[in-house]
Design an enzyme around this catalytic site. Structure first.
Site, short mmCIF file in Angstrom:
data_model
loop_
_atom_site.label_atom_id
_atom_site.label_comp_id
_atom_site.label_asym_id
_atom_site.label_seq_id
_atom_site.Cartn_x
_atom_site.Cartn_y
_atom_site.Cartn_z
N HIS A 1 -6.96 -6.11 -1.73
CA HIS A 1 -5.92 -5.13 -1.45
C HIS A 1 -4.93 -5.57 -0.37
O HIS A 1 -3.79 -5.14 -0.38
CB HIS A 1 -6.57 -3.82 -1.03
CG HIS A 1 -5.60 -2.72 -0.77
ND1 HIS A 1 -4.81 -2.18 -1.76
CD2 HIS A 1 -5.26 -2.06 0.38
CE1 HIS A 1 -4.04 -1.22 -1.24
NE2 HIS A 1 -4.29 -1.15 0.05
N ASP B 1 0.87 -1.19 0.00
CA ASP B 1 0.00 0.00 0.00
C ASP B 1 0.90 1.23 0.00
O ASP B 1 1.78 1.34 -0.85
CB ASP B 1 -0.98 -0.06 1.18
CG ASP B 1 -1.97 1.09 1.21
OD1 ASP B 1 -2.93 1.07 0.41
OD2 ASP B 1 -1.79 2.02 2.02
#
Length: 320
Positions: A299, A100
């Site tokens: 994610h 991320d």
């Protein structure tokens, strides 16, 4: 649990979880996480003959939390990584791994300090090169100007995003984590009008997917109830500063060995729909890249798919 150290970078003190001996593998987390997002990787990396270290990024967990927005510019995040690497391993190869926001942090650390970092691995967020304009301009043209909500636009105003996230930390984390996980049906991350808040129309699943246990969630909740969200959200308020800082490196490639692992259901892997093949995008910019896309993964790459991520990561680490 690994051992914890406090490292003084000269600007802030960072908490670092450390296990093992050998070449340093320094792991950098994203939003809204902590060193704990690497809980499935630290032990296996250490047992493979490395020093496995996972930092709490400034603003998170046990690390210091400056108040100003500018304290979270990419320049300072990279400086923290350089200082942590120097403290943990003053000489010898250092390998970076990021997820991320941690992915741009390690990509840019490898770009700006090639002499310090032997190799770089990133999860979720591909490297798209030094930007030609600030990302605020990109998402405002793609979303805000068209009347569509974009979470990073919501994060620009100081105050309301922090209030929403801190009102009920457990509720915020459950909804945010689920919405962009591989378990969420299409549409769980709502396409809503500009002016909405982040949590509007978002779903709290019952039960939560098994990759995040109740104990895992309890750990994250305790960390954010103690630290708040101002520092983590401030990272999103530095796109113009980041753009200006990176301009001198426009012609430079990331020439170290590199690994990318993305998820087929991760919106960040396709840069929110702007690209279809992140590995092809990166190859001219990162010529020694190996890239993999995990089918059905969302994610939270290393938490959703720890076995697959560890197999790819450990194979790469031992070969380089």
């Amino acid at each position: 649990m690994p051992d914890f150290q406090l490292i003084d970078t000269g600007a802030v003190r960072l908490r670092v979880a450390v296990e093992g001996t050998g070449p340093l593998v320094l792991m950098v987390h994203g939003f809204p996480e902590s060193w704990y997002s690497w809980r499935h990787q630290i032990g296996p990396i250490a047992r493979a003959g490395f020093t496995a270290a996972a930092i709490d990024v400034r603003g998170y967990g046990g690390s210091e939390k400056p108040g100003s927005v500018g304290s979270y510019a990419m320049e300072h995040m990279v400086a923290d990584i350089v200082a942590a690497a120097a403290a943990l391993q003053p000489s010898g190869p250092v390998i970076l791994v990021g997820h991320d926001w941690g992915a741009p942090m390690v990509w840019n650390s490898a770009l700006v300090h090639p002499e310090r970092f032997r190799a770089v691995a990133a999860l979720s967020v591909p490297y798209a090169g030094v930007p030609s304009r600030p990302f605020t301009e990109v998402f405002r043209a793609a979303f805000t100007a068209k009347g569509r909500f974009f979470y990073q636009e919501w994060f620009q105003a100081e105050g309301p995003p922090e209030i929403e996230a801190e009102r009920d930390v457990r509720d915020f984390l459950r909804k945010f984590y689920y919405a962009i996980s591989g378990d969420a049906p299409v549409g769980t991350w709502p396409d809503k009008a500009a002016g909405a808040t982040l949590l509007e129309q978002m779903v709290d699943p019952q039960p939560f997917p098994a990759w995040l246990t109740p104990d895992d969630l309890d750990y994250y909740v305790a960390e954010f109830e103690a630290s708040g969200f101002r520092g983590p959200i401030n990272r999103y308020r530095n796109h113009e500063r980041d753009f200006a800082w990176l301009q001198p490196y426009r012609e430079r490639l990331i020439e170290q060995p590199a690994l990318f692992i993305g998820g087929s259901k991760d919106p960040a892997t396709t840069l929110f729909g702007a690209i279809t093949d992140p590995v092809a995008l990166m190859q001219p910019l990162v010529p020694r890249l190996e890239g993999y896309i995990l089918e059905g993964c969302g994610h939270w790459t290393q938490q959703e798919r720890p076995v697959e991520v560890n197999n790819l990561l450990l194979d790469w680490l031992t070969r380089i």
